[in-house]
Design an enzyme around this catalytic site. Structure first.
Site, PDB file in Angstrom:
ATOM      1  CB  SER A 155     -26.554   1.130  -8.964  1.00  0.00           C
ATOM      2  OG  SER A 155     -26.693  -0.043  -8.223  1.00  0.00           O
ATOM      3  CG  ASP A 178     -29.414  -2.470  -6.577  1.00  0.00           C
ATOM      4  OD1 ASP A 178     -29.443  -3.516  -7.264  1.00  0.00           O
ATOM      5  OD2 ASP A 178     -28.422  -1.726  -6.539  1.00  0.00           O
ATOM      6  CG  ASP A 231     -25.243  -3.601  -8.141  1.00  0.00           C
ATOM      7  OD1 ASP A 231     -26.207  -3.213  -7.454  1.00  0.00           O
ATOM      8  OD2 ASP A 231     -24.331  -2.846  -8.531  1.00  0.00           O
ATOM      9  CD  GLU A 289     -20.240  -2.418  -0.292  1.00  0.00           C
ATOM     10  OE1 GLU A 289     -19.481  -1.491  -0.038  1.00  0.00           O
ATOM     11  OE2 GLU A 289     -21.022  -2.407  -1.254  1.00  0.00           O
ATOM     12  NE  ARG A 310     -18.042   5.456   2.903  1.00  0.00           N
ATOM     13  CZ  ARG A 310     -18.938   5.411   1.916  1.00  0.00           C
ATOM     14  NH1 ARG A 310     -20.234   5.334   2.175  1.00  0.00           N
ATOM     15  NH2 ARG A 310     -18.552   5.437   0.664  1.00  0.00           N
TER      16      ARG A 310
HETATM   17  C1  G16 Z   1     -22.316   1.219  -5.107  1.00  0.00           C
HETATM   18  C2  G16 Z   1     -21.097   0.396  -4.823  1.00  0.00           C
HETATM   19  C3  G16 Z   1     -21.220  -0.227  -3.464  1.00  0.00           C
HETATM   20  C4  G16 Z   1     -21.447   0.855  -2.402  1.00  0.00           C
HETATM   21  C5  G16 Z   1     -22.644   1.730  -2.800  1.00  0.00           C
HETATM   22  C6  G16 Z   1     -22.834   2.916  -1.920  1.00  0.00           C
HETATM   23  O1  G16 Z   1     -23.452   0.408  -5.087  1.00  0.00           O
HETATM   24  O2  G16 Z   1     -20.968  -0.579  -5.825  1.00  0.00           O
HETATM   25  O3  G16 Z   1     -20.045  -0.947  -3.210  1.00  0.00           O
HETATM   26  O4  G16 Z   1     -21.684   0.291  -1.174  1.00  0.00           O
HETATM   27  O5  G16 Z   1     -22.460   2.208  -4.120  1.00  0.00           O
HETATM   28  O6  G16 Z   1     -21.712   3.719  -2.001  1.00  0.00           O
HETATM   29  P1  G16 Z   1     -21.611   5.128  -1.318  1.00  0.00           P
HETATM   30  O7  G16 Z   1     -21.951   4.916   0.120  1.00  0.00           O
HETATM   31  O8  G16 Z   1     -20.180   5.541  -1.538  1.00  0.00           O
HETATM   32  O9  G16 Z   1     -22.603   6.032  -1.974  1.00  0.00           O
HETATM   33  P2  G16 Z   1     -24.550   0.495  -6.201  1.00  0.00           P
HETATM   34  O10 G16 Z   1     -25.490  -0.620  -5.901  1.00  0.00           O
HETATM   35  O11 G16 Z   1     -25.176   1.854  -6.085  1.00  0.00           O
HETATM   36  O12 G16 Z   1     -23.765   0.342  -7.471  1.00  0.00           O
END
Ligand code: G16
Length: 548
Positions: free
Chosen positions: A69, A281, A285, A376, A502
């Site tokens: 992603s 991105d 998504d 988000e 986090r």
């Molecule tokens: C994924 C998740 C999202 C999340 C993001 C960042 O997005 O699908 O829900 O907000 O990762 O997550 P983290 O802060 O835990 O790294 P994507 O677009 O990378 O698939």
């Protein structure tokens, strides 16, 4: 399937996809994600698991998406998609993690154990849908997934390069043919078809312009929009940038995550003052919008803005169709700007739920409303409609008074344009463009609905990010000891201050978020909290510096 036949397929597969690392890997926010060269055995095993999952679900189709992603090119990832097109059920994440980490020698026994534990009927026929993003490592990983599927006598169906939300859509359609046709053409027909349909009913007026610039992040979304663009008949004039040519690298200094986090416009996009730009991105998504004003200042319209825009328009249509009794709610995470939450609850009078990061958590919470809008701040989100909502709106569209019928019909088109399975940049783009057009708004007017509190996000590298635990939808840090007390002290010194930390589920970092009444204060608070994380959670590398 008797154990002896398991043995033959595993012996063969181990030759091709052996586990070459002892690094522990975890099913995170959106599946497994790490350096691509550490993933081949994991993906092969997810092929096995997809077949087991499908057989537990009576042979319904499961999806495997190969993507990292928003991460940079050297990373890759894999995630499983459940039968209704939603993310893998959370209780299976631990099973996936266990299967991914056992040694090759234990793989056969562990697989047999899992089959027994989940009571899978291994005689059922099953097809597994596989898609991948544009990374050069993706084809090899997709092959490993297909081999895993075949090892357990499932049938892989490979879709090649597709956006992540497309694969979610295909899985849903394959298991529920009332939702659409499980092909790329079927996707365009439903989503783009609904957009063109609704635009017949909404003439362009006011300050809305049909010219939209798009930053494709050098990923798959821009390529798909290039196909869609040719069918738009002038309803939307897309100018596409960062399509992956000219040496542009995936997500590098471009794309939704870069724009949102750095609060800077992407490289590679022509600069035209006041021009509305949508930034996707790498796997399409997520989406955020921005424009640069005539003083060269960038203005961001992120997931919170999209959520409020969509929620207010749906509310307007519900009122006009006299379906106000349908309960609409909005779901956000701790990253939502405080000003957006205040606007939603106080001005729009829409209830808000706050949950942990990860669309799987937001999707789940949104199911408790008749109409759940979830986003988000990073631009990942969609709208979901209950069967009751769809039935009610369809009935009004057929039997209501003239004005009610009109609004309900618009709402039905709006529903068709929505990929309800997961956040989808392409579907969201058409939804946003529809609302801006319906209201005759340019980006500046859209921005003027409320004023964001200045904020800043930073990453801190620590030895083990799992030393950070959180509670209360990640707004409180419960370990390491003393960190939350320190954050509270720091926040108390700032007007409108708020901060949280986090562990990321997609990168090996701790994320820090801060907001305050001025950008300078937000930046300073973020830096101070980063230092606290570095000091109390085992920071590595250079100590984060305070802004001058
Ligand atoms: C994924 C998740 C999202 C999340 C993001 C960042 O997005 O699908 O829900 O907000 O990762 O997550 P983290 O802060 O835990 O790294 P994507 O677009 O990378 O698939």
């Amino acid at each position: 399937m008797p154990p002896s036949s398991l043995r033959v397929v595993y012996a063969f597969a181990r030759e091709m996809h052996p586990k070459t690392t002892d690094i522990f890997i975890q099913y995170g926010t959106a599946g497994f994600r790490t350096k691509a060269n550490l993933l081949e055995h994991v993906v092969y095993r997810m092929g096995l698991l997809a077949v087991i999952r499908s057989r537990v679900k009576n042979g319904r189709t499961i999806g495997i998406m190969i993507t990292a992603s928003h991460n940079l090119e050297p990373d890759n990832g894999v995630k499983l998609i459940d039968p209704d097109g939603e993310m893998l059920e959370q209780s299976w994440e631990a099973i996936a993690t266990k299967l991914a980490n056992v040694s090759d020698n234990d793989l056969e026994a562990t697989t047999a154990e899992i089959i027994k534990e989940v009571n899978a009927n291994m005689t059922l026929k099953t097809s597994i849908f596989i898609g991948m993003d544009t990374r050069y490592t993706s084809p090899r990983l997709a092959q490993a997934a297909a081999n895993g599927v075949m090892a357990l006598k499932g049938t892989p169906k490979e879709f090649g390069i597709v956006t992540t939300p497309m694969l979610h859509f295909f899985v849903k359609c394959r298991n529920d043919n009332t939702y659409g046709t499980p092909t790329e053409e079927g996707y365009y027909e439903k989503i783009v078809g609904a957009f063109k349909n609704i635009r017949q009913k909404l003439p362009v007026y006011g300050n809305y312009s049909t010219t939209l610039y798009v930053d494709g992040a050098n990923g798959v979304g821009g390529k798909k929009l290039n196909i869609i663009k040719k069918t738009l008949d002038g309803e939307l004039d897309l100018k596409l940038f960062n399509l992956g040519g000219n040496g542009g690298k995936l997500n590098l200094n471009c794309g939704a995550d870069f724009v949102k986090v750095s609060q800077k416009p992407p490289v590679g996009v022509e600069h035209v003052p006041m021009q509305r730009v949508a930034s996707l991105d790498g796997d399409s998504d997520r989406i955020v919008y921005y424009y640069v004003d005539d003083k060269d200042k960038m203005h961001l319209l992120d997931g919170d803005r999209i959520a409020t825009l969509l929620a207010s328009y749906i509310t307007e249509l519900l009122t006009a169709s006299e379906a106000k009794h349908l309960k609409l709610g909005l779901v956000q995470t701790a990253y939502a700007n405080g000003a957006s939450t205040a606007y939603i609850t106080q001005k729009l009078k829409v209830p808000v739920t706050c949950v942990k990061t990860g669309v799987k958590h937001l999707h789940h919470a949104a199911l408790s409303y008749d109409i759940g809008v979830y986003f988000e701040a990073n631009g990942h989100g969609t709208v979901i409609y209950s069967d009751n909502a769809k039935k009610t709106i369809s009935k009004i569209a057929e039997e209501g008074e003239s004005e009610q019928r009109k609004a309900a019909q618009l709402l039905l088109n709006f529903i068709d344009m929505t990929n309800e399975t997961v956040g989808d940049a392409i579907s969201d783009l058409f939804l946003v463009e529809t609302v801006l057009c319906a209201r005759g708004l340019d980006a500046e007017q859209w921005l003027s609905t409320y004023d964001d509190l200045p904020c800043r996000q930073v990453k801190v590298t620590v030895q083990d990010r799992n030393v950070i635990s959180t509670a209360d939808a990640e707004r409180v840090c419960t370990s390491p000891e003393g960190l939350q007390t320190r954050i509270d002290e720091l926040v108390a010194a700032y007007a409108d201050g708020r901060a949280f930390v986090r562990p990321s589920g997609t990168e090996d970092v701790v994320r820090v978020y801060a907001e305050a009444d001025t950008q300078q204060s937000a930046d300073k608070l973020a830096a101070e909290v980063s230092q606290a994380v570095y000091d109390l959670a085992g920071g590595v590398g250079n100590r984060p510096e305070l802004p001058a």
